[in-house]
Design a protein around this motif. Structure first.
Motif: not given
Length: 148
Positions: A75-82, A84-89, A120-122, A135-147
């Motif tokens: 039940k998440l949507v991940v976006a890349q508005p720019a 290398g910039e990833f957002k999760c909602f 960008e901000d939901g 918004e759901v906080p995420i981190t990007v580690s290498g090629s993985k997007i992690i909650r």
């Protein structure tokens, strides 16, 4: 003169047949009709639920620039508005609880009722929704997007 027809009006048989059809037809038509509540189309309504932290959500390669991808099981949507910039909602629309849709058109659409949200901000770009996606906080580690 035929006793079943008369110039004075319908026969007793025709009157009884009409009454019987009315008695059967009205309940059938009522059963087929809606109750006027447009929420009946929201079969995809789901409660908001975020996965626990540390769970990999997606790969960075899965989300194009200016696009978003929905992960229905999470039940998440991940976006890349720019680049290398990833957002999760939360992918649960704030209007009536449908899941939003994946898109490559610079917004997060909800196809149930036509709302659109910012990558960008939901925030709400187009109603009927009036509240932003959470918004759901995420981190990007290498090629993985992690909650987070």
């Amino acid at each position: 003169m035929n006793p079943r027809t008369s110039i004075d009006g319908p026969s007793r048989r025709a009157t009884l047949a009409g009454a019987a059809l009315t008695g059967i037809g009205i309940p059938l038509l009522s059963a087929c009709g809606g109750d006027g509540d447009d929420t009946a189309e929201d079969h995809s309504a789901v409660p908001a639920e975020a996965p626990r932290s540390g769970v990999a959500i997606a790969s960075t390669a899965d989300i194009g620039v200016g696009a978003c991808a929905v992960y229905p099981d999470l039940k998440l949507v991940v976006a890349q508005p720019a680049e290398g910039e990833f957002k999760c909602f939360s992918a649960v629309c704030t209007h009536q609880g449908c899941l939003v849709s994946s898109s490559s058109e610079g917004e997060i659409p909800c196809r149930c009722h036509g709302s659109a949200f910012s990558l960008e901000d939901g925030s709400v770009l187009e109603g009927p929704a009036t509240s932003a996606l959470t918004e759901v906080p995420i981190t990007v580690s290498g090629s993985k997007i992690i909650r987070a």
